[in-house]
Design a protein around this motif. Structure first.
Motif, short mmCIF file in Angstrom:
data_model
loop_
_atom_site.label_atom_id
_atom_site.label_comp_id
_atom_site.label_asym_id
_atom_site.label_seq_id
_atom_site.Cartn_x
_atom_site.Cartn_y
_atom_site.Cartn_z
N ASN A 8 0.85 -1.18 0.00
CA ASN A 8 0.00 0.00 0.00
C ASN A 8 0.89 1.24 0.00
OD1 ASN A 8 -1.91 1.99 0.30
ND2 ASN A 8 -2.23 1.62 2.48
N ALA A 9 1.24 1.68 -1.19
CA ALA A 9 2.11 2.84 -1.36
C ALA A 9 1.30 4.07 -1.76
CB ALA A 9 3.19 2.55 -2.39
N LEU A 10 0.02 4.12 -1.32
CA LEU A 10 -0.85 5.24 -1.65
C LEU A 10 -0.93 5.40 -3.17
CD1 LEU A 10 0.46 7.66 1.13
CD2 LEU A 10 -1.54 6.16 1.23
N HIS A 11 -0.51 6.57 -3.70
CA HIS A 11 -0.59 6.79 -5.15
C HIS A 11 0.69 6.38 -5.86
CE1 HIS A 11 1.19 10.40 -3.34
NE2 HIS A 11 1.81 10.62 -4.49
N GLY A 12 1.66 5.78 -5.12
CA GLY A 12 2.94 5.43 -5.71
C GLY A 12 3.18 3.94 -5.82
N ASP A 13 4.43 3.57 -6.02
CA ASP A 13 4.85 2.17 -6.14
C ASP A 13 5.79 1.81 -5.02
OD1 ASP A 13 3.45 1.78 -8.47
OD2 ASP A 13 5.20 1.37 -9.74
N CYS A 14 5.59 0.65 -4.42
CA CYS A 14 6.55 0.03 -3.52
C CYS A 14 6.31 -1.47 -3.64
CB CYS A 14 6.36 0.50 -2.08
SG CYS A 14 7.61 -0.15 -0.94
N LEU A 15 7.25 -2.16 -4.27
CA LEU A 15 7.05 -3.55 -4.69
C LEU A 15 8.12 -4.45 -4.09
CD1 LEU A 15 6.65 -2.68 -8.48
CD2 LEU A 15 4.81 -2.79 -6.78
N LEU A 16 7.71 -5.65 -3.73
CA LEU A 16 8.63 -6.66 -3.22
C LEU A 16 8.57 -7.90 -4.10
CD1 LEU A 16 7.88 -6.58 0.64
CD2 LEU A 16 9.72 -5.40 -0.59
N LEU A 17 9.72 -8.48 -4.35
CA LEU A 17 9.80 -9.75 -5.08
C LEU A 17 10.61 -10.72 -4.23
CD1 LEU A 17 9.34 -11.42 -7.64
CD2 LEU A 17 11.42 -10.41 -8.60
N ARG A 18 9.99 -11.85 -3.89
CA ARG A 18 10.66 -12.87 -3.07
C ARG A 18 10.67 -14.18 -3.84
NH1 ARG A 18 7.40 -14.06 1.52
NH2 ARG A 18 5.60 -12.89 0.73
N TYR A 19 11.82 -14.86 -3.82
CA TYR A 19 11.89 -16.14 -4.49
C TYR A 19 13.00 -16.99 -3.88
CZ TYR A 19 15.89 -14.33 -7.22
OH TYR A 19 17.11 -13.81 -7.62
N THR A 20 12.98 -18.26 -4.20
CA THR A 20 14.02 -19.19 -3.75
C THR A 20 14.86 -19.57 -4.95
OG1 THR A 20 12.52 -20.06 -2.06
CG2 THR A 20 14.47 -21.37 -2.59
N ASP A 21 16.17 -19.38 -4.85
CA ASP A 21 17.04 -19.69 -5.99
C ASP A 21 17.30 -21.20 -6.07
OD1 ASP A 21 19.06 -20.35 -4.18
OD2 ASP A 21 20.17 -18.48 -4.47
N THR A 22 18.10 -21.60 -7.06
CA THR A 22 18.32 -23.03 -7.29
C THR A 22 19.13 -23.70 -6.18
OG1 THR A 22 20.25 -22.48 -8.64
CG2 THR A 22 18.15 -22.82 -9.79
N GLN A 23 19.75 -22.90 -5.32
CA GLN A 23 20.50 -23.44 -4.19
C GLN A 23 19.66 -23.48 -2.92
OE1 GLN A 23 23.59 -24.68 -4.87
NE2 GLN A 23 23.04 -24.05 -6.96
N GLY A 24 18.38 -23.11 -3.06
CA GLY A 24 17.49 -23.11 -1.90
C GLY A 24 17.60 -21.88 -1.03
N LYS A 25 18.30 -20.85 -1.50
CA LYS A 25 18.48 -19.62 -0.73
C LYS A 25 17.35 -18.63 -1.04
CE LYS A 25 21.86 -15.97 0.30
NZ LYS A 25 21.76 -16.19 1.75
N SER A 26 16.79 -18.02 0.00
CA SER A 26 15.72 -17.03 -0.17
C SER A 26 16.31 -15.72 -0.67
CB SER A 26 14.99 -16.80 1.16
OG SER A 26 14.32 -17.97 1.57
N ARG A 27 15.67 -15.14 -1.67
CA ARG A 27 16.10 -13.87 -2.25
C ARG A 27 15.00 -12.83 -2.09
NH1 ARG A 27 21.57 -14.20 -2.72
NH2 ARG A 27 22.19 -16.14 -3.76
N LEU A 28 15.40 -11.58 -1.90
CA LEU A 28 14.45 -10.49 -1.69
C LEU A 28 14.86 -9.28 -2.51
CD1 LEU A 28 12.08 -9.12 -0.16
CD2 LEU A 28 13.70 -8.65 1.70
N TRP A 29 13.93 -8.77 -3.33
CA TRP A 29 14.15 -7.54 -4.09
C TRP A 29 13.16 -6.49 -3.60
CZ3 TRP A 29 14.71 -8.86 -10.04
CH2 TRP A 29 15.73 -9.81 -10.21
N LEU A 30 13.60 -5.24 -3.61
CA LEU A 30 12.75 -4.10 -3.28
C LEU A 30 12.78 -3.15 -4.46
CD1 LEU A 30 11.11 -2.24 -1.38
CD2 LEU A 30 13.31 -1.44 -0.43
N ILE A 31 11.62 -2.90 -5.05
CA ILE A 31 11.52 -2.02 -6.22
C ILE A 31 10.67 -0.81 -5.85
CG2 ILE A 31 10.82 -1.82 -8.64
CD1 ILE A 31 11.03 -5.29 -7.33
N ASP A 32 11.31 0.35 -5.75
CA ASP A 32 10.67 1.62 -5.42
C ASP A 32 10.21 1.65 -3.96
OD1 ASP A 32 11.15 2.71 -7.93
OD2 ASP A 32 9.24 2.06 -8.75
N GLY A 33 10.04 2.89 -3.46
CA GLY A 33 9.75 3.06 -2.04
C GLY A 33 8.57 3.93 -1.71
#
Length: 398
Positions: A8-33
């Motif tokens: 809930n970024a009001l009128h803007g963007d704040c996005l999260l991307l979470r995934y597990t890579d091929t080694q089983g490690k959790s990854r986290l991306w943050l796109i805009d705030g």
């Protein structure tokens, strides 16, 4: 695991991307705030303090939370503010760790996009500040001069903080992020990333126009030329910040996401064509709708070009976003498929009523619009509204 969240970024963007890579490690991306703050049910909500940081702590555990990739798509306040504040806090906390640790960061500063001021003659920094502050135009109901100047300053601040934190250079690009023919995809922690925007040709033209405007013979001529760079072109968005948005096709474990910032849809289609990407990739699992669903950034050719399963609208009605014609256009083209439209805010009311092209129903709120669309276009499409108490719209792709 592959999860996309639009907070809930009001009128803007704040996005999260979470995934597990091929080694089983959790990854986290943050796109805009997201933007600075806004009123929600009579209370002041800060996207950075009240939404983004608490959500990161919930999913990332105790600080410092590792963010594998941070991205600011462009310098508008409604995309950069929260991350600018986060970066400033990280600098202030040194040598101690802050709330998060970024492993990698992508951001095109305003200076890298347009070049520096001319060293001789032309507009001085003070004059440039004065001109931009007093711009009288209003691009797509949004970009006045004061907001433009503020965003440029935020970009300078963020670029400085990133350099201090050792996160400059847009690695592995090693400089300005843009797209040109023949450019390969990059592999980032088992995610394939193809840069679709901004167009290098668009940036080349922008830099030449910027420099030319700053070297006009008189102050009046310089002001007129600068204003023209931020003016709209008929019904299409021509804002310098928006047209410089980083756009990326992200592919993870057979799933694909198109992240668009506030780019213009026809630019995205042009870049896709220039890159000679295969038609099969035009079918994506998730498409973050450009510029919060603005009519000026989602022309018919773009809406038709991509086939997504999930369409994400990050907006709260400010500046009339998402524009009703975009919603009807999307469903008229794609509603015969089992697509889902996701909205970060349900309580949206437009200034003026909208009359549907099919059926003629008149609507003024998002819920009225969705109900009318279901009546007019009764296909298998569906919609998903963020629950009021939830921090985000969460889409599980894998």
């Amino acid at each position: 695991m592959l999860v996309f969240e639009a907070l809930n970024a009001l009128h803007g963007d704040c996005l999260l991307l979470r995934y597990t890579d091929t080694q089983g490690k959790s990854r986290l991306w943050l796109i805009d705030g997201g933007p600075r703050s806004g009123n929600v049910n009579g209370a002041r909500l800060s996207v950075w303090k009240d939404v983004m940081l608490p959500r990161l702590k919930t999913i990332g555990g105790p600080p410092p939370i590792t963010i594998d990739l941070g991205i600011v798509s462009h310098i508008d306040d409604d995309h950069i503010n929260g991350i600018e504040k986060m970066a400033m806090d990280l600098v202030a906390a040194r040598p101690h760790p802050g709330d998060v640790v970024f492993r990698r960061f992508w951001f095109n500063s305003f200076g890298s996009l347009v070049g520096s001021l001319p060293t001789e003659g032309g507009a001085s920094p003070a004059e440039l500040s004065s001109v931009m502050t007093n711009l009288s135009l209003d691009v797509d109901g949004e970009h006045d001069g004061a907001a433009i100047l503020q965003s440029v300053g935020q970009g300078i601040s963020l670029a400085s903080s990133l350099e201090t934190l050792g996160l400059g250079g847009n690695q592995p690009f090693g400089g300005l992020i843009a797209t040109s023919k023949g450019q390969p995809a990059f592999l980032i922690d088992d995610a394939s990333v193809t840069i679709i925007g901004p167009l290098q040709s668009r940036l080349d033209t922008l830099q030449k126009s910027w420099q030319k405007a700053l070297t006009k013979a008189t102050k009046k001529a310089r002001a007129a030329a600068l204003q023209k760079l931020f003016a709209s072109d008929g019904q299409l968005d021509n804002s310098i910040p928006n047209l410089s948005s980083i756009v990326a096709l992200v592919e993870i474990a057979g799933k694909s996401l198109l992240l668009t910032g506030d780019a213009r849809g026809d630019d995205i289609v042009s870049a896709w064509t220039n890159l000679e990407l295969p038609d099969c990739k035009r079918t994506v699992d998730l498409l973050k709708v450009p510029h919060h669903g603005s009519f000026a950034n989602n022309p018919e050719g773009f809406v038709r070009f991509f086939n997504a399963t999930h369409y994400v609208f990050s907006a709260d009605g400010k500046h009339e976003n998402p524009d009703p014609p975009v919603l009807e256009g999307l469903i008229s083209f794609h509603g015969g498929r089992p697509v889902i439209m996701h909205f970060t805010n349900a309580d949206i009311k437009w200034t003026k009523p909208y009359r549907l092209e099919r059926g003629g129903a008149q609507v003024q709120t998002l819920q009225e619009m969705l109900d009318a669309l279901k009546e007019a276009y009764p296909g298998p499409w569906a919609y998903n509204l963020r629950p009021e108490a939830a921090p985000s719209v969460e889409i599980v792709l894998l």
